[in-house]
Motif scaffolding. Structure first.
Motif, PDB file in Angstrom:
ATOM      1  N   TRP A 144       7.312  -2.525   4.847  1.00 52.13           N
ATOM      2  CA  TRP A 144       7.022  -3.166   3.562  1.00 52.13           C
ATOM      3  C   TRP A 144       7.728  -4.512   3.470  1.00 52.13           C
ATOM      4  O   TRP A 144       8.875  -4.645   3.846  1.00 52.13           O
ATOM      5  CB  TRP A 144       7.496  -2.290   2.403  1.00 52.13           C
ATOM      6  CG  TRP A 144       6.647  -1.087   2.176  1.00 52.13           C
ATOM      7  CD1 TRP A 144       6.833   0.148   2.711  1.00 52.13           C
ATOM      8  CD2 TRP A 144       5.487  -1.014   1.369  1.00 52.13           C
ATOM      9  NE1 TRP A 144       5.857   0.989   2.281  1.00 52.13           N
ATOM     10  CE2 TRP A 144       5.007   0.305   1.448  1.00 52.13           C
ATOM     11  CE3 TRP A 144       4.791  -1.922   0.586  1.00 52.13           C
ATOM     12  CZ2 TRP A 144       3.879   0.741   0.767  1.00 52.13           C
ATOM     13  CZ3 TRP A 144       3.667  -1.487  -0.093  1.00 52.13           C
ATOM     14  CH2 TRP A 144       3.216  -0.170   0.005  1.00 52.13           C
TER      15      TRP A 144
ATOM     16  N   ALA B 253       4.420  -7.275  -0.432  1.00 48.00           N
ATOM     17  CA  ALA B 253       3.604  -6.057  -0.415  1.00 48.00           C
ATOM     18  C   ALA B 253       4.048  -5.089  -1.508  1.00 48.00           C
ATOM     19  O   ALA B 253       3.211  -4.456  -2.166  1.00 48.00           O
ATOM     20  CB  ALA B 253       3.681  -5.392   0.959  1.00 48.00           C
TER      21      ALA B 253
ATOM     22  N   ASP C 232       2.718  -6.461  -4.785  1.00 50.13           N
ATOM     23  CA  ASP C 232       1.282  -6.225  -4.914  1.00 50.13           C
ATOM     24  C   ASP C 232       0.979  -4.769  -5.251  1.00 50.13           C
ATOM     25  O   ASP C 232       0.143  -4.475  -6.114  1.00 50.13           O
ATOM     26  CB  ASP C 232       0.549  -6.621  -3.627  1.00 50.13           C
ATOM     27  CG  ASP C 232       0.499  -8.127  -3.427  1.00 50.13           C
ATOM     28  OD1 ASP C 232       0.731  -8.876  -4.395  1.00 50.13           O
ATOM     29  OD2 ASP C 232       0.229  -8.546  -2.289  1.00 50.13           O
TER      30      ASP C 232
END
Length: 110
Positions: free
Chosen positions: A31, A35, A38
């Motif tokens: 990660w 990310a 999001d």
């Protein structure tokens, strides 16, 4: 619950498929901060959309914004704290109306 609106089922299915694909490729170390942001944004938006179904759904999902904010604080360095928006439960009753202009109260004679 009735029929889904135009495109709702297809888009919900696409979201579910995308989440399954993401789960298949991620590992704890894979990660990035972007990310995480999001994914947390997606969770917030999905919770908001589902909370609009009815007041009980809103109550069930009320903790999601605080949970994703805690996730961001923990996993995203320098995450900007935003106040979570908690959707107000919708009531089936029409809004209460005031007594209107010119109302002077109950007059009693003495």
């Amino acid at each position: 619950m009735g029929e889904a609106g135009p495109g709702v089922e297809q888009r919900a299915e696409a979201v579910a498929d995308a989440v399954c694909e993401l789960v298949d490729v991620v590992a704890p170390g894979s990660w990035s901060a972007g990310a995480v942001e999001d994914a947390a944004d997606a969770i917030d938006l999905l919770a908001e959309a589902l909370a609009a179904i009815d007041p009980e759904a809103a109550r069930a999902l009320a903790a999601v914004p605080a949970a994703t904010a805690a996730l961001r604080r923990r996993l995203v360095p320098g995450a900007v704290e935003e106040a979570p928006e908690v959707p107000a439960p919708r009531s089936e009753r029409p809004p209460r109306r005031g007594l209107g202009p010119g109302w002077k109260g109950v007059r009693t004679t003495g």
